[in-house]
Design a protein around this motif. Structure first.
Motif, PDB file in Angstrom:
ATOM      1  N   GLY A 245      10.470  -7.155   8.830  1.00 57.37           N
ATOM      2  CA  GLY A 245      10.400  -7.830   7.541  1.00 57.37           C
ATOM      3  C   GLY A 245       9.647  -7.084   6.461  1.00 57.37           C
ATOM      4  O   GLY A 245       9.281  -7.678   5.438  1.00 57.37           O
ATOM      5  N   HIS A 246       9.424  -5.774   6.664  1.00 54.05           N
ATOM      6  CA  HIS A 246       8.646  -4.997   5.699  1.00 54.05           C
ATOM      7  C   HIS A 246       9.493  -3.891   5.075  1.00 54.05           C
ATOM      8  O   HIS A 246       9.027  -2.773   4.861  1.00 54.05           O
ATOM      9  CB  HIS A 246       7.414  -4.417   6.386  1.00 54.05           C
ATOM     10  CG  HIS A 246       6.515  -5.473   6.967  1.00 54.05           C
ATOM     11  ND1 HIS A 246       5.633  -6.199   6.215  1.00 54.05           N
ATOM     12  CD2 HIS A 246       6.414  -5.952   8.240  1.00 54.05           C
ATOM     13  CE1 HIS A 246       4.996  -7.067   6.989  1.00 54.05           C
ATOM     14  NE2 HIS A 246       5.442  -6.938   8.219  1.00 54.05           N
ATOM     15  N   GLY A 247      10.755  -4.232   4.772  1.00 55.21           N
ATOM     16  CA  GLY A 247      11.669  -3.263   4.184  1.00 55.21           C
ATOM     17  C   GLY A 247      11.232  -2.768   2.826  1.00 55.21           C
ATOM     18  O   GLY A 247      11.427  -1.593   2.479  1.00 55.21           O
ATOM     19  N   THR A 248      10.623  -3.637   2.026  1.00 55.95           N
ATOM     20  CA  THR A 248      10.152  -3.220   0.700  1.00 55.95           C
ATOM     21  C   THR A 248       9.068  -2.160   0.819  1.00 55.95           C
ATOM     22  O   THR A 248       9.049  -1.166   0.078  1.00 55.95           O
ATOM     23  CB  THR A 248       9.614  -4.434  -0.076  1.00 55.95           C
ATOM     24  OG1 THR A 248      10.663  -5.390  -0.244  1.00 55.95           O
ATOM     25  CG2 THR A 248       9.096  -4.004  -1.441  1.00 55.95           C
ATOM     26  N   LEU A 249       8.158  -2.351   1.768  1.00 56.10           N
ATOM     27  CA  LEU A 249       7.090  -1.375   1.997  1.00 56.10           C
ATOM     28  C   LEU A 249       7.672  -0.036   2.446  1.00 56.10           C
ATOM     29  O   LEU A 249       7.242   1.026   1.994  1.00 56.10           O
ATOM     30  CB  LEU A 249       6.123  -1.916   3.049  1.00 56.10           C
ATOM     31  CG  LEU A 249       4.887  -1.076   3.357  1.00 56.10           C
ATOM     32  CD1 LEU A 249       3.987  -0.972   2.138  1.00 56.10           C
ATOM     33  CD2 LEU A 249       4.130  -1.681   4.538  1.00 56.10           C
ATOM     34  N   VAL A 250       8.664  -0.093   3.325  1.00 54.12           N
ATOM     35  CA  VAL A 250       9.321   1.133   3.782  1.00 54.12           C
ATOM     36  C   VAL A 250       9.999   1.843   2.617  1.00 54.12           C
ATOM     37  O   VAL A 250       9.899   3.075   2.476  1.00 54.12           O
ATOM     38  CB  VAL A 250      10.345   0.800   4.888  1.00 54.12           C
ATOM     39  CG1 VAL A 250      11.215   2.022   5.200  1.00 54.12           C
ATOM     40  CG2 VAL A 250       9.635   0.326   6.146  1.00 54.12           C
ATOM     41  N   ALA A 251      10.672   1.075   1.759  1.00 55.14           N
ATOM     42  CA  ALA A 251      11.342   1.672   0.596  1.00 55.14           C
ATOM     43  C   ALA A 251      10.343   2.345  -0.333  1.00 55.14           C
ATOM     44  O   ALA A 251      10.617   3.417  -0.891  1.00 55.14           O
ATOM     45  CB  ALA A 251      12.128   0.596  -0.148  1.00 55.14           C
ATOM     46  N   GLN A 252       9.187   1.720  -0.522  1.00 50.71           N
ATOM     47  CA  GLN A 252       8.154   2.332  -1.364  1.00 50.71           C
ATOM     48  C   GLN A 252       7.682   3.661  -0.772  1.00 50.71           C
ATOM     49  O   GLN A 252       7.498   4.641  -1.494  1.00 50.71           O
ATOM     50  CB  GLN A 252       6.974   1.370  -1.510  1.00 50.71           C
ATOM     51  CG  GLN A 252       7.289   0.130  -2.325  1.00 50.71           C
ATOM     52  CD  GLN A 252       6.140  -0.873  -2.293  1.00 50.71           C
ATOM     53  OE1 GLN A 252       5.256  -0.800  -1.441  1.00 50.71           O
ATOM     54  NE2 GLN A 252       6.166  -1.820  -3.227  1.00 50.71           N
ATOM     55  N   ALA A 253       7.484   3.675   0.546  1.00 48.69           N
ATOM     56  CA  ALA A 253       7.042   4.913   1.199  1.00 48.69           C
ATOM     57  C   ALA A 253       8.095   6.000   1.044  1.00 48.69           C
ATOM     58  O   ALA A 253       7.772   7.163   0.754  1.00 48.69           O
ATOM     59  CB  ALA A 253       6.750   4.646   2.672  1.00 48.69           C
ATOM     60  N   LYS A 254       9.359   5.639   1.236  1.00 45.85           N
ATOM     61  CA  LYS A 254      10.434   6.621   1.105  1.00 45.85           C
ATOM     62  C   LYS A 254      10.586   7.108  -0.337  1.00 45.85           C
ATOM     63  O   LYS A 254      11.060   8.229  -0.564  1.00 45.85           O
ATOM     64  CB  LYS A 254      11.746   6.030   1.604  1.00 45.85           C
ATOM     65  CG  LYS A 254      11.800   5.838   3.114  1.00 45.85           C
ATOM     66  CD  LYS A 254      13.171   5.363   3.569  1.00 45.85           C
ATOM     67  CE  LYS A 254      13.266   5.313   5.080  1.00 45.85           C
ATOM     68  NZ  LYS A 254      14.608   4.874   5.547  1.00 45.85           N
TER      69      LYS A 254
END
Length: 316
Positions: A245-254
């Protein structure tokens, strides 16, 4: 079921603390210490130093990137540590990441799973005392044989994605997971057992690395958060954190947001770590065992706990 210690290589701590953690783990009677490799010590050199400073603990070197060192270098490293320390030594291999394999070491990243299969088979042959002769798609080597074989050394494989899990289930003595929930451990246990059964072999053991902190304060939580942030873009980890459920955080890192600016929520830390009172940390480790982990490697936070002494005493 067993519990070992993982050298955590915190970026905000002195490099030499890794040796102190291993010495403390040995003093407390842990059976295994995992000696990986980041941006400080060569893993085989560090394992040798630890072997000379400790009495009984078994050294498990890695996971090391299978695409960086060839089978000869890996087998020679294991044999060297055994000869110099008189200690039992095992080897763990992983895919690592494109940033490390291609970026740091100028080695090809493609074909990680088939490369792993060839590497494990070649290393096993060498550790068993055979003269190597392989012409694989990724591993090609001829003529080398160890003067001091290590037939008792085990080979573990760190795995996440479906292809690597299959290789690990079919080739390894042990499958290694990191930063996962107990629920994910249970799913992987089922997958690994199924692949092994189809291959006609006993299922390998399942090891899980769990970052732990007893009564963590702001410094410890920041330390754990910043280290976890390093994995948000890594293959396998990114998909796993998105699933949680932390896709937004992953997108920010990428997208390139610096790791210290990424707001890793406490909920994510609690999902994949063991944080809380000593009793809560012990219970969390027990959850991983109940989920199917044969071995839990505890990576102690040391921000407010030098050498992880409180954590190791709590679970040792």
């Amino acid at each position: 079921m067993s519990t070992g210690v993982v050298l955590p290589y915190w970026l905000d701590r002195p490099d030499g603390e890794a040796v102190e953690i291993a010495v403390e783990a040995d003093r407390l009677g842990f059976g295994t210490v995992w000696v990986g490799e980041m941006a400080t010590f060569d893993a085989f050199a560090l394992a040798t130093a630890i072997g000379l400073r400790t009495k009984d603990i078994r050294l498990r070197v890695g996971p090391l990137a299978a695409g960086v060192r060839g089978p000869v270098a890996l087998a020679l490293g294991v044999s060297s540590v055994v000869a110099l320390t008189g200690r039992q030594v095992d080897l763990a291999l992983g895919a690592s990441s494109p940033a490390i394999v291609a970026g740091w070491h100028d080695r090809p990243w493609a074909g990680a799973a088939p490369r792993m299969r060839e590497a494990v088979r070649a290393v096993r042959s060498l550790l068993g005392g055979e003269r190597l002769s392989v012409d694989g798609a990724h591993v090609r080597s001829h003529g080398f044989r160890l003067r001091e074989p290590v037939p008792g050394a085990e080979v573990s494989v760190a795995a996440f994605g479906p292809a690597m899990l299959r290789v690990a289930a079919e080739e390894a003595d042990e499958v290694v997971l990191n930063l996962v929930t107990p629920e994910q451990v249970a799913r992987v246990r089922e997958v690994v057992d199924g692949h092994a059964a189809k291959a006609g072999r006993a299922a390998p053991r399942l090891a899980v690395w769990v970052t732990a902190a007893v009564d963590p304060g702001p410094n410890a939580l920041r330390q754990v958060s910043e280290q976890l942030a390093l994995y948000l873009r890594a293959p396998g980890y990114a998909e796993m954190f998105t699933e949680l459920g932390h896709g937004t955080l992953v997108a920010q890192a990428k997208a390139g947001v610096p790791r210290r600016e990424l707001a890793v929520p406490r909920a994510l830390l609690d999902a994949v770590c063991a944080l809380g009172s000593a009793a809560a940390v012990r219970e969390r480790i027990a959850e991983y065992h109940r989920a199917g982990a044969d071995h839990v490697g505890v990576a102690p936070s040391t921000a407010d706990d030098p050498a992880g002494r409180r954590v190791l005493a709590a679970v040792g």
